[in-house]
Design an enzyme around this catalytic site. Sequence first.
Site, PDB file in Angstrom:
ATOM      1  N   MET A  40      30.438  19.079  -8.987  1.00 17.41           N
ATOM      2  CA  MET A  40      31.697  19.009  -9.705  1.00 17.41           C
ATOM      3  C   MET A  40      32.514  20.259  -9.412  1.00 17.41           C
ATOM      4  O   MET A  40      32.300  21.301 -10.016  1.00 17.41           O
ATOM      5  CB  MET A  40      31.419  18.884 -11.204  1.00 17.41           C
ATOM      6  CG  MET A  40      32.636  19.014 -12.053  1.00 17.41           C
ATOM      7  SD  MET A  40      32.369  18.623 -13.764  1.00 17.41           S
ATOM      8  CE  MET A  40      31.852  20.190 -14.385  1.00 17.41           C
ATOM      9  N   PRO A  41      33.433  20.211  -8.482  1.00 16.32           N
ATOM     10  CA  PRO A  41      34.271  21.377  -8.220  1.00 16.32           C
ATOM     11  C   PRO A  41      35.266  21.619  -9.354  1.00 16.32           C
ATOM     12  O   PRO A  41      35.878  20.685  -9.868  1.00 16.32           O
ATOM     13  CB  PRO A  41      35.003  21.032  -6.923  1.00 16.32           C
ATOM     14  CG  PRO A  41      34.652  19.645  -6.575  1.00 16.32           C
ATOM     15  CD  PRO A  41      33.699  19.123  -7.569  1.00 16.32           C
ATOM     16  N   THR A  42      35.389  22.874  -9.717  1.00 16.57           N
ATOM     17  CA  THR A  42      36.355  23.283 -10.730  1.00 16.57           C
ATOM     18  C   THR A  42      37.215  24.389 -10.148  1.00 16.57           C
ATOM     19  O   THR A  42      36.695  25.363  -9.604  1.00 16.57           O
ATOM     20  CB  THR A  42      35.647  23.789 -12.000  1.00 16.57           C
ATOM     21  OG1 THR A  42      34.821  22.745 -12.515  1.00 16.57           O
ATOM     22  CG2 THR A  42      36.651  24.212 -13.063  1.00 16.57           C
TER      23      THR A  42
END
Length: 63
Positions: free
Chosen positions: A1-3
Amino acid sequence: MPTFRIELFEGRSLEQKRAFVEAITRATCETLGVEANSVDIILADVKRENWATGGRLWTDSDA
């Protein structure tokens, strides 16, 4: 999950922010092979008086 946490000068319109996060999400999905619903983007508006480059506040800059 890239943030992503992106800080930028305040003053962009809601339309500009929408287009920006859509472009970042699209590029992230294409590059990393993730689903759009896994990409989180946090935009933080910063006043020019709270940002400095080269020892000089942006409010004091000609730019």
